[in-house]
Design an enzyme around this catalytic site. Structure first.
Site, short mmCIF file in Angstrom:
data_model
loop_
_atom_site.label_atom_id
_atom_site.label_comp_id
_atom_site.label_asym_id
_atom_site.label_seq_id
_atom_site.Cartn_x
_atom_site.Cartn_y
_atom_site.Cartn_z
N GLY A 68 0.16 4.20 -2.15
CA GLY A 68 1.49 4.30 -2.74
C GLY A 68 2.50 3.98 -1.66
N SER A 105 4.43 5.78 1.29
CA SER A 105 4.26 7.04 2.01
C SER A 105 5.55 7.86 2.08
CB SER A 105 3.71 6.78 3.42
OG SER A 105 4.54 5.87 4.13
N CYS A 152 -5.04 3.96 2.31
CA CYS A 152 -3.83 3.17 2.48
C CYS A 152 -2.67 4.08 2.89
CB CYS A 152 -3.55 2.35 1.23
SG CYS A 152 -2.36 1.00 1.52
N ILE A 184 -3.56 -3.81 0.46
CA ILE A 184 -2.25 -4.04 -0.16
C ILE A 184 -1.18 -3.40 0.72
CG2 ILE A 184 -0.80 -3.71 -2.20
CD1 ILE A 184 -3.36 -3.40 -3.84
N ARG A 185 -0.41 -4.20 1.41
CA ARG A 185 0.59 -3.68 2.36
C ARG A 185 -0.05 -2.61 3.23
NH1 ARG A 185 5.66 -1.46 -0.40
NH2 ARG A 185 6.38 -1.42 1.76
N HIS A 238 -8.09 0.16 -0.32
CA HIS A 238 -8.16 0.90 -1.57
C HIS A 238 -9.59 0.87 -2.11
CE1 HIS A 238 -3.76 1.32 -2.51
NE2 HIS A 238 -3.70 0.33 -1.64
N GLU A 278 -10.89 2.59 -4.41
CA GLU A 278 -10.92 2.82 -5.87
C GLU A 278 -10.74 1.53 -6.66
OE1 GLU A 278 -6.57 2.68 -4.97
OE2 GLU A 278 -8.38 3.34 -3.93
#
Length: 208
Positions: free
Chosen positions: A51, A53, A83, A140-141, A181, A183
């Site tokens: 997400g 942070s 992440c 992702i980022r 990630h 998941e």
């Protein structure tokens, strides 16, 4: 006597909460949403998902959850950070937002958004200590770990490309963190590694 079913919470302030819950349940865990202190108190371990942070810290404070989270992490609750979750578990940050706070617990220095912006997101495979064969990794980022303290075990590094050798998975005692990630990769082996860590920590507690 069968082993107790681990009760693992997923911090449900932002991110891929449903995907983490589904992975844990496929592995036979009792997975619960955690948004409030009483929900945190009812679990023996926690997943901190990806997400943003800074937003997650702000929401945790809004729900009176920030200090209880810190207390549980620092008291030895098994925790998986993915992440942004890795960022939140880090003791030290590079490229942090002004005044950014973390939960801490991992003796690492993490660089936020190290792999670049959203458009630089990518998928790869990472070899992880304790897991047979490479696992799919979605970045992702994503952050990476710049440096680790003496008590931190490096579990995985980038195997190719411009980020070759960068640390993307670590463990320190009951704390486990990945830059990617797990998941989202359609592979539950990182969650399985965490489930086994939770069970081992519980056994140690019963035998102490």
């Amino acid at each position: 006597m069968p082993a107790p079913v681990p009760v693992i919470g997923v911090l449900a302030l932002q991110g891929d909460v449903r995907e983490h819950l589904a992975a844990l349940r496929r592995l036979g865990c009792e997975a619960r949403v955690v948004r409030r202190p009483e929900e945190l108190a009812a679990v023996e371990a926690l997943v901190v998902p990806g997400g943003e942070s800074t937003t997650m810290v702000r929401l945790a404070r809004t729900f009176d959850l920030l200090e209880p989270l810190r207390e549980r992490v620092h008291s030895g609750m098994p925790t998986l950070g993915t992440c942004a979750g890795m960022v939140l578990l880090a003791n030290r940050l590079l490229d942090a937002a002004p005044g950014q706070e973390t939960l801490g617990g991992l003796d690492v220095t993490v660089r936020r958004n190290a792999f670049g912006r959203q458009v630089a997101s990518f998928e790869d495979e990472v070899e992880l200590t304790g897991v047979a064969g490479p696992v799919p990794a979605v970045f992702i980022r994503a952050p990476w770990v710049e440096s680790v303290g003496d008590g931190v075990e490096v579990l995985g590094r980038v195997a190719r490309g411009p980020a070759l050798g960068r640390i993307v998975a670590v463990r320190q005692g009951p704390l486990l963190a990945t830059s990617f990630h797990p998941e989202m990769g359609g592979d539950d082996r990182v969650h399985e590694l965490f489930r086994d860590l939770v069970s081992a920590t519980a056994r140690e507690g019963r035998n102490s």
